[in-house]
Design a protein around this motif. Structure first.
Motif, PDB file in Angstrom:
ATOM      1  N   ASN A  72       0.814  -1.215   0.000  1.00  0.00           N
ATOM      2  CA  ASN A  72       0.000   0.000   0.000  1.00  0.00           C
ATOM      3  C   ASN A  72       0.845   1.262   0.000  1.00  0.00           C
ATOM      4  OD1 ASN A  72      -2.458   1.187  -0.200  1.00  0.00           O
ATOM      5  ND2 ASN A  72      -3.314   0.215   1.633  1.00  0.00           N
ATOM      6  N   LEU A  73       1.935   1.248  -0.737  1.00  0.00           N
ATOM      7  CA  LEU A  73       2.801   2.431  -0.812  1.00  0.00           C
ATOM      8  C   LEU A  73       2.227   3.398  -1.841  1.00  0.00           C
ATOM      9  CD1 LEU A  73       6.227   0.521  -0.751  1.00  0.00           C
ATOM     10  CD2 LEU A  73       5.150   1.770   1.141  1.00  0.00           C
ATOM     11  N   ASP A  74       2.315   4.682  -1.509  1.00  0.00           N
ATOM     12  CA  ASP A  74       1.723   5.719  -2.336  1.00  0.00           C
ATOM     13  C   ASP A  74       2.316   5.744  -3.751  1.00  0.00           C
ATOM     14  OD1 ASP A  74       0.562   8.352  -2.988  1.00  0.00           O
ATOM     15  OD2 ASP A  74       0.163   8.316  -0.830  1.00  0.00           O
ATOM     16  N   PRO A  75       1.469   5.907  -4.781  1.00  0.00           N
ATOM     17  CA  PRO A  75       1.990   5.936  -6.164  1.00  0.00           C
ATOM     18  C   PRO A  75       2.735   7.229  -6.506  1.00  0.00           C
ATOM     19  CG  PRO A  75      -0.393   6.310  -6.158  1.00  0.00           C
ATOM     20  CD  PRO A  75      -0.005   5.977  -4.749  1.00  0.00           C
ATOM     21  N   VAL A  76       2.544   8.264  -5.681  1.00  0.00           N
ATOM     22  CA  VAL A  76       3.229   9.533  -5.950  1.00  0.00           C
ATOM     23  C   VAL A  76       4.581   9.504  -5.252  1.00  0.00           C
ATOM     24  CG1 VAL A  76       3.097  12.025  -5.779  1.00  0.00           C
ATOM     25  CG2 VAL A  76       1.002  10.681  -6.070  1.00  0.00           C
ATOM     26  N   VAL A  77       5.650   9.642  -6.027  1.00  0.00           N
ATOM     27  CA  VAL A  77       7.006   9.603  -5.462  1.00  0.00           C
ATOM     28  C   VAL A  77       7.802  10.783  -6.025  1.00  0.00           C
ATOM     29  CG1 VAL A  77       6.961   7.077  -5.225  1.00  0.00           C
ATOM     30  CG2 VAL A  77       7.923   8.112  -7.303  1.00  0.00           C
ATOM     31  N   SER A  78       8.993  10.979  -5.497  1.00  0.00           N
ATOM     32  CA  SER A  78       9.831  12.073  -5.996  1.00  0.00           C
ATOM     33  C   SER A  78      10.682  11.571  -7.169  1.00  0.00           C
ATOM     34  CB  SER A  78      10.730  12.594  -4.875  1.00  0.00           C
ATOM     35  OG  SER A  78      11.636  11.572  -4.490  1.00  0.00           O
ATOM     36  N   THR A  79      11.150  12.528  -7.985  1.00  0.00           N
ATOM     37  CA  THR A  79      12.064  12.141  -9.070  1.00  0.00           C
ATOM     38  C   THR A  79      13.311  11.499  -8.464  1.00  0.00           C
ATOM     39  OG1 THR A  79      12.820  14.421  -9.032  1.00  0.00           O
ATOM     40  CG2 THR A  79      11.392  13.805 -10.847  1.00  0.00           C
ATOM     41  N   HIS A  80      13.654  11.963  -7.250  1.00  0.00           N
ATOM     42  CA  HIS A  80      14.824  11.365  -6.583  1.00  0.00           C
ATOM     43  C   HIS A  80      14.587   9.877  -6.329  1.00  0.00           C
ATOM     44  CE1 HIS A  80      18.458  11.170  -4.162  1.00  0.00           C
ATOM     45  NE2 HIS A  80      17.746  10.399  -3.335  1.00  0.00           N
ATOM     46  N   GLU A  81      13.418   9.553  -5.763  1.00  0.00           N
ATOM     47  CA  GLU A  81      13.141   8.138  -5.455  1.00  0.00           C
ATOM     48  C   GLU A  81      13.057   7.289  -6.716  1.00  0.00           C
ATOM     49  OE1 GLU A  81      10.234   7.999  -1.660  1.00  0.00           O
ATOM     50  OE2 GLU A  81       9.609   9.410  -3.221  1.00  0.00           O
ATOM     51  N   ASN A  82      12.367   7.827  -7.737  1.00  0.00           N
ATOM     52  CA  ASN A  82      12.104   7.012  -8.930  1.00  0.00           C
ATOM     53  C   ASN A  82      13.357   6.848  -9.816  1.00  0.00           C
ATOM     54  OD1 ASN A  82       9.523   5.829 -10.321  1.00  0.00           O
ATOM     55  ND2 ASN A  82      10.739   6.682 -11.983  1.00  0.00           N
ATOM     56  N   PHE A  83      14.191   7.901  -9.849  1.00  0.00           N
ATOM     57  CA  PHE A  83      15.334   7.891 -10.773  1.00  0.00           C
ATOM     58  C   PHE A  83      16.694   8.073 -10.099  1.00  0.00           C
ATOM     59  CE2 PHE A  83      11.857   9.565 -13.653  1.00  0.00           C
ATOM     60  CZ  PHE A  83      11.742   8.416 -14.412  1.00  0.00           C
ATOM     61  N   ASP A  84      16.904   9.241  -9.425  1.00  0.00           N
ATOM     62  CA  ASP A  84      18.249   9.568  -8.924  1.00  0.00           C
ATOM     63  C   ASP A  84      18.794   8.523  -7.958  1.00  0.00           C
ATOM     64  OD1 ASP A  84      18.371  12.361 -10.140  1.00  0.00           O
ATOM     65  OD2 ASP A  84      16.577  12.496  -8.891  1.00  0.00           O
ATOM     66  N   SER A  85      17.962   8.133  -6.971  1.00  0.00           N
ATOM     67  CA  SER A  85      18.444   7.212  -5.935  1.00  0.00           C
ATOM     68  C   SER A  85      18.884   5.883  -6.544  1.00  0.00           C
ATOM     69  CB  SER A  85      17.344   6.960  -4.903  1.00  0.00           C
ATOM     70  OG  SER A  85      16.346   6.097  -5.448  1.00  0.00           O
ATOM     71  N   LEU A  86      18.357   5.583  -7.730  1.00  0.00           N
ATOM     72  CA  LEU A  86      18.645   4.289  -8.358  1.00  0.00           C
ATOM     73  C   LEU A  86      19.789   4.380  -9.365  1.00  0.00           C
ATOM     74  CD1 LEU A  86      14.920   3.264  -8.821  1.00  0.00           C
ATOM     75  CD2 LEU A  86      16.574   2.100  -7.335  1.00  0.00           C
ATOM     76  N   GLY A  87      20.341   5.588  -9.516  1.00  0.00           N
ATOM     77  CA  GLY A  87      21.484   5.743 -10.412  1.00  0.00           C
ATOM     78  C   GLY A  87      21.118   5.988 -11.863  1.00  0.00           C
ATOM     79  N   HIS A 289      25.912   1.193  -4.186  1.00  0.00           N
ATOM     80  CA  HIS A 289      25.696   2.588  -3.751  1.00  0.00           C
ATOM     81  C   HIS A 289      24.289   2.772  -3.174  1.00  0.00           C
ATOM     82  CE1 HIS A 289      23.021   4.017  -6.993  1.00  0.00           C
ATOM     83  NE2 HIS A 289      23.709   3.227  -7.800  1.00  0.00           N
ATOM     84  N   ILE A 290      23.320   1.958  -3.619  1.00  0.00           N
ATOM     85  CA  ILE A 290      21.950   2.090  -3.097  1.00  0.00           C
ATOM     86  C   ILE A 290      21.925   1.681  -1.621  1.00  0.00           C
ATOM     87  CG2 ILE A 290      19.557   1.312  -3.327  1.00  0.00           C
ATOM     88  CD1 ILE A 290      20.160   0.848  -6.316  1.00  0.00           C
ATOM     89  N   LEU A 291      22.606   0.569  -1.314  1.00  0.00           N
ATOM     90  CA  LEU A 291      22.667   0.104   0.069  1.00  0.00           C
ATOM     91  C   LEU A 291      23.518   1.051   0.916  1.00  0.00           C
ATOM     92  CD1 LEU A 291      23.002  -3.608  -0.973  1.00  0.00           C
ATOM     93  CD2 LEU A 291      21.116  -2.698   0.408  1.00  0.00           C
ATOM     94  N   ASP A 292      24.593   1.560   0.349  1.00  0.00           N
ATOM     95  CA  ASP A 292      25.437   2.520   1.078  1.00  0.00           C
ATOM     96  C   ASP A 292      24.624   3.761   1.425  1.00  0.00           C
ATOM     97  OD1 ASP A 292      27.443   0.708   0.615  1.00  0.00           O
ATOM     98  OD2 ASP A 292      28.499   1.907  -0.889  1.00  0.00           O
ATOM     99  N   ASP A 293      23.932   4.317   0.418  1.00  0.00           N
ATOM    100  CA  ASP A 293      23.131   5.534   0.633  1.00  0.00           C
ATOM    101  C   ASP A 293      22.003   5.292   1.625  1.00  0.00           C
ATOM    102  OD1 ASP A 293      24.755   6.617  -1.260  1.00  0.00           O
ATOM    103  OD2 ASP A 293      23.243   6.694  -2.865  1.00  0.00           O
ATOM    104  N   ALA A 294      21.521   4.051   1.686  1.00  0.00           N
ATOM    105  CA  ALA A 294      20.422   3.728   2.605  1.00  0.00           C
ATOM    106  C   ALA A 294      20.941   3.510   4.025  1.00  0.00           C
ATOM    107  CB  ALA A 294      19.680   2.486   2.115  1.00  0.00           C
ATOM    108  N   GLY A 295      22.251   3.655   4.216  1.00  0.00           N
ATOM    109  CA  GLY A 295      22.818   3.518   5.556  1.00  0.00           C
ATOM    110  C   GLY A 295      23.064   2.081   5.976  1.00  0.00           C
TER     111      GLY A 295
END
Ligand code: FA5
Ligand code: MG
Length: 458
Positions: A72-87, A289-295
């Motif tokens: 039940n996660l919201d369909p509205v996300v940031s460009t960061h979540e959808n693209f940047d955070s994933l490289g 880098h995704i796991l690193d950025d996630a702490g």
């Protein structure tokens, strides 16, 4: 008239999706009202909906508590979540307004469930997770594409700080050994990684990447095995013949090298079904880098993303992706109870994409008998409703779904049928569906007589 139809509709200042309100930027906003309306449907959560049933089957292969489900996660996300955070690089075509639905420069409708990877890796509530959700892509329209579809994401990590002796490789193989075996034929012609085509990440040893990839591949093969076991069972239950190859041989799958910005090495899994290779999912070893950025830099793991409609189309033999959005009981009714009992799963039986079309038909009968012959079940020379059934079946074939005798009438005064011109009416509802023009020539020789004219229905 020109002014009315050539001016752009006024844009809203804000838009509300699932009771949250977002500011609209006119130079970015490209979400049509049709798409907005679909954000509340959540087919993956509708009981007995084939997309939801497919989710349940996949969830059964990745049990809790190892894998926690987020549905039940919201369909509205940031460009960061959808693209940047994933490289995704800044110029990646997926970011274009032609491909993605934007609300403003920083906010969009997720294009894939991977948009939630960073947040769930950071939450670190369990070694694995599953996400099912609606995703949005501006795309072509045909029977296998729709601008809204559903994906299921899965991920699994191992933590160097938590496994015995810090030995990730040993821990992964130990978990791999505890997974069930299967009898599928696997084509996997490529090496586990390839310097140019499918590189090992610099932060992983070859042994680590191999171990994680082996666990990933077995897990997903088991998922496909489970799905096709259900496909075979449902065909057998319904007495529907599968193509001989699909029915008799063990399932054949193949691993194909792929590219995703957020995994390396990466693969797609394809299944040999009805004489062609069908792409089911994308997956790979999660970019460190995704796991690193996630702490959680001490973790290493895998992720996959699968299209739920693609799987549901196989499971239920559903021929067109648009059917999933139907509210028609002829569609939804076919899956009733399956969510509670997968043993009821059966292949979908097609119906017309046009709504049913009712024809109310009344006609005169020749009367040989008198009172008491009502209902058309008289003796020799009498009319029987099956006479009409024959005519309809002859002319229209299976396009006609149902013919129902509604009423019959004998004149109360005369009790007779035709001699004095009284009417005996028999009404029939002929349900016609499909695109065929139905021509009923209601004239069985010597039965209905000249009063019953030929009819043509389109
Ligand atoms: C992705 O969306 C990646 N996020 C998947 C992934 C996750 C890879 C995690 C690695 C790790 P892709 O765009 O190929 O990848 O879509 C994944 C699956 O979604 C496809 O294999 C297919 O089953 C389904 N899919 C893609 N586009 C459509 C569409 N237009 N309609 C229906 N299903 C689609
Ligand atoms: Mg793809």
């Amino acid at each position: 008239w020109r002014a009315q139809y050539s001016s752009k509709p006024e844009l809203p200042k804000t838009v509300t999706i699932n009771s949250k309100t977002y500011p609209v930027e006119p130079e970015w906003y490209n979400v049509s009202s049709t798409i907005l309306n679909l954000t509340s449907r959540k087919l993956h959560l509708q009981k007995d909906h084939p997309v939801s049933i497919t989710r349940q089957i996949i969830e059964s292969v990745f049990p809790s508590p190892t894998y926690l489900s987020y549905n039940n996660l919201d369909p509205v996300v940031s460009t960061h979540e959808n693209f940047d955070s994933l490289g995704f690089p800044p110029n990646h075509p997926g970011r274009a307004k032609t491909d993605t639905y934007y609300i403003n420069s920083k906010t969009l409708l997720r294009t894939h469930t991977s948009a939630h990877e960073a947040a769930l890796f950071a939450a670190a509530k369990s070694p694995g997770y599953l996400i099912s959700a609606d995703v949005y892509r501006r795309d072509e329209i045909d029977k296998s594409h729709y601008p809204v579809f559903h994906q299921m994401e899965g991920a699994r990590v191992w933590d160097r700080n938590l496994v015995p002796g810090g030995d990730i490789v040993k821990a992964v193989y130990k978990d791999l050994e505890s997974l069930p075996k299967h009898d599928m034929i696997i084509e996997d012609p490529n090496p586990p990684f390839h310097a140019e085509r499918n590189p090992l990440q610099s932060s992983h040893t070859a042994e680590e990447a191999k171990a994680v990839a082996a666990h990933l591949k077995r897990s997903l093969e088991l998922m496909v095995a489970e799905i096709f076991k259900r496909v075979k069972e449902s065909h057998a239950r319904a007495g529907v013949k599968m193509k001989q190859d699909d029915a008799e041989r063990p399932l054949k799958v193949r691993w194909v090298e792929a590219y995703f910005p957020f995994t390396s090495p990466s693969w797609e899994l394809e299944v040999w079904y009805q004489d062609e290779w069908l792409e089911i999912l994308g997956c790979g070893v999660t970019q460190q880098h995704i796991l690193d950025d996630a702490g959680v830099p001490s973790q290493i793991g895998w992720a996959f993303g699968v299209g739920l409609e693609r799987i549901a189309m196989l499971l239920f033999q559903i021929p067109d992706i648009r059917l999933f959005w139907s509210r028609d009981q002829r569609f939804l009714g076919q899956f009733a109870g399956v969510g509670d009992d997968l043993g009821k799963l059966r292949p979908f039986v097609g119906f017309s994409k046009h709504p049913a079309c009712y024809k109310d038909v009344s006609f005169w009968l020749p009367g040989h008998g008198g009172a008491g012959a009502a209902g058309g079940r008289g003796g020799e020379g009498e009319w029987h409703e099956n006479d009409l059934m024959e005519v309809v079946r002859d002319v229209a074939g299976d396009v006609v779904e149902d013919v129902v005798l509604m009423d019959s009438f004998v004149h109360p005064k005369t009790g007779r049928r035709i001699e004095d011109g009284d009417v005996l009416g028999v009404g029939a509802v002929v349900l016609i569906s499909g695109e065929t023009v139905c021509v009923v020539d209601a004239q069985p020789p010597g039965r209905l007589g000249p009063d019953c004219a030929s009819k043509t229905w389109g």
